[in-house]
Design a protein around this motif. Structure first.
Motif, PDB file in Angstrom:
ATOM      1  N   THR A 157       0.837  -1.204   0.000  1.00  0.00           N
ATOM      2  CA  THR A 157       0.000   0.000   0.000  1.00  0.00           C
ATOM      3  C   THR A 157       0.871   1.252   0.000  1.00  0.00           C
ATOM      4  O   THR A 157       0.566   2.237  -0.694  1.00  0.00           O
ATOM      5  N   VAL A 158       1.974   1.235   0.751  1.00  0.00           N
ATOM      6  CA  VAL A 158       2.901   2.373   0.726  1.00  0.00           C
ATOM      7  C   VAL A 158       3.473   2.553  -0.676  1.00  0.00           C
ATOM      8  O   VAL A 158       3.574   3.677  -1.186  1.00  0.00           O
ATOM      9  N   LYS A 159       3.818   1.447  -1.328  1.00  0.00           N
ATOM     10  CA  LYS A 159       4.323   1.538  -2.709  1.00  0.00           C
ATOM     11  C   LYS A 159       3.273   2.157  -3.633  1.00  0.00           C
ATOM     12  O   LYS A 159       3.592   2.983  -4.496  1.00  0.00           O
ATOM     13  N   ALA A 164       1.086   6.617  -6.995  1.00  0.00           N
ATOM     14  CA  ALA A 164      -0.260   7.098  -7.310  1.00  0.00           C
ATOM     15  C   ALA A 164      -0.222   8.504  -7.906  1.00  0.00           C
ATOM     16  O   ALA A 164       0.570   9.355  -7.501  1.00  0.00           O
ATOM     17  N   ASP A 165      -1.098   8.738  -8.862  1.00  0.00           N
ATOM     18  CA  ASP A 165      -1.226  10.063  -9.468  1.00  0.00           C
ATOM     19  C   ASP A 165      -2.224  10.875  -8.642  1.00  0.00           C
ATOM     20  O   ASP A 165      -3.434  10.724  -8.795  1.00  0.00           O
ATOM     21  N   LEU A 166      -1.691  11.713  -7.775  1.00  0.00           N
ATOM     22  CA  LEU A 166      -2.546  12.551  -6.932  1.00  0.00           C
ATOM     23  C   LEU A 166      -2.461  14.018  -7.336  1.00  0.00           C
ATOM     24  O   LEU A 166      -2.831  14.905  -6.579  1.00  0.00           O
ATOM     25  N   GLY A 167      -1.952  14.256  -8.535  1.00  0.00           N
ATOM     26  CA  GLY A 167      -1.929  15.611  -9.058  1.00  0.00           C
ATOM     27  C   GLY A 167      -0.673  16.388  -8.700  1.00  0.00           C
ATOM     28  O   GLY A 167       0.217  15.898  -8.010  1.00  0.00           O
ATOM     29  N   PRO A 168      -0.599  17.632  -9.164  1.00  0.00           N
ATOM     30  CA  PRO A 168       0.613  18.446  -8.994  1.00  0.00           C
ATOM     31  C   PRO A 168       0.911  18.844  -7.554  1.00  0.00           C
ATOM     32  O   PRO A 168       2.035  19.261  -7.257  1.00  0.00           O
ATOM     33  N   TYR A 169      -0.058  18.727  -6.678  1.00  0.00           N
ATOM     34  CA  TYR A 169       0.161  19.121  -5.278  1.00  0.00           C
ATOM     35  C   TYR A 169       0.324  17.917  -4.358  1.00  0.00           C
ATOM     36  O   TYR A 169       0.194  18.029  -3.143  1.00  0.00           O
ATOM     37  N   LYS A 170       0.614  16.784  -4.939  1.00  0.00           N
ATOM     38  CA  LYS A 170       0.869  15.595  -4.130  1.00  0.00           C
ATOM     39  C   LYS A 170       2.039  15.858  -3.181  1.00  0.00           C
ATOM     40  O   LYS A 170       3.058  16.425  -3.577  1.00  0.00           O
ATOM     41  N   PRO A 171       1.930  15.454  -1.894  1.00  0.00           N
ATOM     42  CA  PRO A 171       3.051  15.644  -0.960  1.00  0.00           C
ATOM     43  C   PRO A 171       4.316  14.970  -1.477  1.00  0.00           C
ATOM     44  O   PRO A 171       4.259  13.933  -2.141  1.00  0.00           O
ATOM     45  N   ARG A 172       5.457  15.549  -1.119  1.00  0.00           N
ATOM     46  CA  ARG A 172       6.743  15.017  -1.571  1.00  0.00           C
ATOM     47  C   ARG A 172       7.496  14.297  -0.461  1.00  0.00           C
ATOM     48  O   ARG A 172       8.667  13.982  -0.609  1.00  0.00           O
ATOM     49  N   ARG A 173       6.837  14.078   0.657  1.00  0.00           N
ATOM     50  CA  ARG A 173       7.473  13.338   1.754  1.00  0.00           C
ATOM     51  C   ARG A 173       6.562  12.191   2.178  1.00  0.00           C
ATOM     52  O   ARG A 173       5.358  12.382   2.346  1.00  0.00           O
ATOM     53  N   ILE A 174       7.164  11.012   2.352  1.00  0.00           N
ATOM     54  CA  ILE A 174       6.401   9.832   2.766  1.00  0.00           C
ATOM     55  C   ILE A 174       6.500   9.691   4.287  1.00  0.00           C
ATOM     56  O   ILE A 174       7.590   9.630   4.853  1.00  0.00           O
ATOM     57  N   GLY A 175       5.346   9.646   4.929  1.00  0.00           N
ATOM     58  CA  GLY A 175       5.298   9.590   6.379  1.00  0.00           C
ATOM     59  C   GLY A 175       5.546   8.197   6.927  1.00  0.00           C
ATOM     60  O   GLY A 175       5.073   7.203   6.371  1.00  0.00           O
ATOM     61  N   MET A 204      10.994   5.239  -3.354  1.00  0.00           N
ATOM     62  CA  MET A 204      10.989   6.649  -2.946  1.00  0.00           C
ATOM     63  C   MET A 204      12.115   7.404  -3.630  1.00  0.00           C
ATOM     64  O   MET A 204      11.921   8.526  -4.103  1.00  0.00           O
ATOM     65  N   LYS A 205      13.288   6.793  -3.671  1.00  0.00           N
ATOM     66  CA  LYS A 205      14.433   7.421  -4.335  1.00  0.00           C
ATOM     67  C   LYS A 205      14.145   7.632  -5.815  1.00  0.00           C
ATOM     68  O   LYS A 205      14.382   8.722  -6.375  1.00  0.00           O
ATOM     69  N   THR A 206      13.630   6.605  -6.472  1.00  0.00           N
ATOM     70  CA  THR A 206      13.341   6.683  -7.905  1.00  0.00           C
ATOM     71  C   THR A 206      12.376   7.810  -8.232  1.00  0.00           C
ATOM     72  O   THR A 206      12.525   8.502  -9.246  1.00  0.00           O
ATOM     73  N   HIS A 207      11.380   8.010  -7.358  1.00  0.00           N
ATOM     74  CA  HIS A 207      10.341   9.007  -7.629  1.00  0.00           C
ATOM     75  C   HIS A 207      10.588  10.340  -6.923  1.00  0.00           C
ATOM     76  O   HIS A 207       9.733  11.228  -6.956  1.00  0.00           O
ATOM     77  N   GLY A 208      11.736  10.477  -6.271  1.00  0.00           N
ATOM     78  CA  GLY A 208      12.134  11.771  -5.730  1.00  0.00           C
ATOM     79  C   GLY A 208      11.444  12.207  -4.457  1.00  0.00           C
ATOM     80  O   GLY A 208      11.177  13.401  -4.268  1.00  0.00           O
ATOM     81  N   TYR A 209      11.174  11.249  -3.542  1.00  0.00           N
ATOM     82  CA  TYR A 209      10.507  11.589  -2.297  1.00  0.00           C
ATOM     83  C   TYR A 209      11.479  11.781  -1.140  1.00  0.00           C
ATOM     84  O   TYR A 209      12.547  11.178  -1.098  1.00  0.00           O
ATOM     85  N   GLU A 210      11.071  12.604  -0.189  1.00  0.00           N
ATOM     86  CA  GLU A 210      11.773  12.750   1.082  1.00  0.00           C
ATOM     87  C   GLU A 210      11.273  11.680   2.049  1.00  0.00           C
ATOM     88  O   GLU A 210      10.170  11.138   1.887  1.00  0.00           O
ATOM     89  N   LEU A 211      12.086  11.438   3.083  1.00  0.00           N
ATOM     90  CA  LEU A 211      11.725  10.481   4.130  1.00  0.00           C
ATOM     91  C   LEU A 211      11.388  11.205   5.428  1.00  0.00           C
ATOM     92  O   LEU A 211      12.166  12.021   5.913  1.00  0.00           O
ATOM     93  N   GLN A 238      22.149   6.672   2.545  1.00  0.00           N
ATOM     94  CA  GLN A 238      23.183   6.139   1.651  1.00  0.00           C
ATOM     95  C   GLN A 238      22.769   6.234   0.181  1.00  0.00           C
ATOM     96  O   GLN A 238      23.593   6.523  -0.689  1.00  0.00           O
ATOM     97  N   ILE A 239      21.492   5.999  -0.096  1.00  0.00           N
ATOM     98  CA  ILE A 239      21.050   6.030  -1.496  1.00  0.00           C
ATOM     99  C   ILE A 239      20.580   7.423  -1.919  1.00  0.00           C
ATOM    100  O   ILE A 239      20.092   7.605  -3.034  1.00  0.00           O
ATOM    101  N   GLY A 240      20.725   8.388  -1.018  1.00  0.00           N
ATOM    102  CA  GLY A 240      20.485   9.770  -1.400  1.00  0.00           C
ATOM    103  C   GLY A 240      19.087  10.307  -1.189  1.00  0.00           C
ATOM    104  O   GLY A 240      18.703  11.317  -1.805  1.00  0.00           O
ATOM    105  N   ILE A 241      18.309   9.682  -0.322  1.00  0.00           N
ATOM    106  CA  ILE A 241      16.974  10.196  -0.014  1.00  0.00           C
ATOM    107  C   ILE A 241      17.096  11.325   1.013  1.00  0.00           C
ATOM    108  O   ILE A 241      17.724  11.141   2.059  1.00  0.00           O
ATOM    109  N   PRO A 242      16.510  12.492   0.757  1.00  0.00           N
ATOM    110  CA  PRO A 242      16.531  13.562   1.754  1.00  0.00           C
ATOM    111  C   PRO A 242      15.768  13.131   3.010  1.00  0.00           C
ATOM    112  O   PRO A 242      14.653  12.606   2.919  1.00  0.00           O
ATOM    113  N   ILE A 243      16.386  13.346   4.168  1.00  0.00           N
ATOM    114  CA  ILE A 243      15.796  12.910   5.431  1.00  0.00           C
ATOM    115  C   ILE A 243      15.323  14.117   6.229  1.00  0.00           C
ATOM    116  O   ILE A 243      16.093  15.062   6.452  1.00  0.00           O
TER     117      ILE A 243
END
Length: 268
Positions: A157-159, A164-175, A204-211, A238-243
């Motif tokens: 479900t997290v994946k 998911a396409d939630l539009g241009p204002y989709k949050p950029r950080r995964i909780g 998350m890394k592939t799609h450019g999300y923060e953690l 290590q893989i470059g995800i912004p924390i």
């Protein structure tokens, strides 16, 4: 040194405290934080039936305007002392993507920051709030075929939330992407979910999300670790995800909880 807390709840939370917004802000300033984001639980989709007993998982829609108005005033008032971001914690709920997208399209321009989280899992047409209580958690595990099956459903479900396409204002950080660990000490089973967690982080890394490196789990009796734990947070780094540290505070007392411990373990 920049100190940021990117996951904070407010008196607008129906299952939180009545501590004032100012109480959170002045504490953040006193503790040397330079930036905070208020991320109240957004109103749930209108046609979604909240499975919790008090139906209090999200903010009441009629309070949204007051939430934005109060934060705008406080943001301006304290701008010389601290950066205050106006945000929301958005629930990703399978089957309600279009309603969520419509909501984000409407309120997105008013947000400085936001988090996308999974709290509800779907099985056999019904939804369960898996972090509500250990009893609900264990009962749901039985329904889906066991603890490991529940873990797998959660990560899948997290994946889905990430792609998911939630539009241009989709949050950029995964909780809190390992929230399924909240009651891990209640089931007395050893579950090897390394592959699933690393797959989530890679996506998350592939799609450019923060953690959202969420410290709240350290205060939970049956968890005793942050979400994700130090090992996986280090992997994310290590893989470059912004924390982004998040205390997930629902009271002013819990604001910035365990910040120093997390910072000592993993500089972010």
């Amino acid at each position: 040194m920049r100190k940021r807390d990117g996951h904070i709840h407010t008196p607008f939370c129906p299952h939180g405290s009545e501590d004032s917004l100012e109480k959170y802000i002045t504490k953040a300033i006193d503790e040397g934080f330079t930036e905070i984001t208020f991320t109240e639980h957004a109103p749930l989709p209108i046609s979604f039936v909240d499975p919790t007993p008090d139906k209090d998982s999200g903010m009441k829609p009629e309070l949204l305007e007051a939430y934005f108005e109060q934060l705008h005033l406080l943001k301006e008032h304290y701008k010389k002392q601290i950066i205050i971001n106006i945000g929301l914690e958005i629930d990703y709920i399978v089957g309600f993507e279009q309603q969520t997208r419509n909501f984000l399209t409407e309120i997105g321009p008013m947000l400085d920051d936001a988090i996308l989280s999974v709290h509800f899992l779907q099985h056999a047409g019904n939804y369960t709030c898996i972090d509500f209580s250990e009893n609900v958690y264990l009962q749901f595990a039985e329904q889906v075929g066991g603890i490991e099956a529940m873990y797998n459903l959660y990560y899948e479900t997290v994946k889905q939330s990430i792609v998911a396409d939630l539009g241009p204002y989709k949050p950029r950080r995964i909780g809190h992407p390992t929230l399924i660990h909240k009651f891990q000490l209640a089931h007395n089973q050893s579950i090897n979910d390394r592959a699933q967690i690393e797959a989530v982080l890679q996506l998350m890394k592939t799609h450019g999300y923060e953690l959202d490196f969420n410290s709240a789990g350290l205060s939970k009796m049956y968890c005793q670790e942050p979400y994700p734990n130090y090992e996986y947070a280090a992997f994310a780094k290590q893989i470059g995800i912004p924390i982004v540290f998040g205390s997930d505070a629902h009271t002013a007392k819990d604001l910035h909880q365990h910040y120093d411990a997390l910072q000592q373990k993993l500089s972010f």
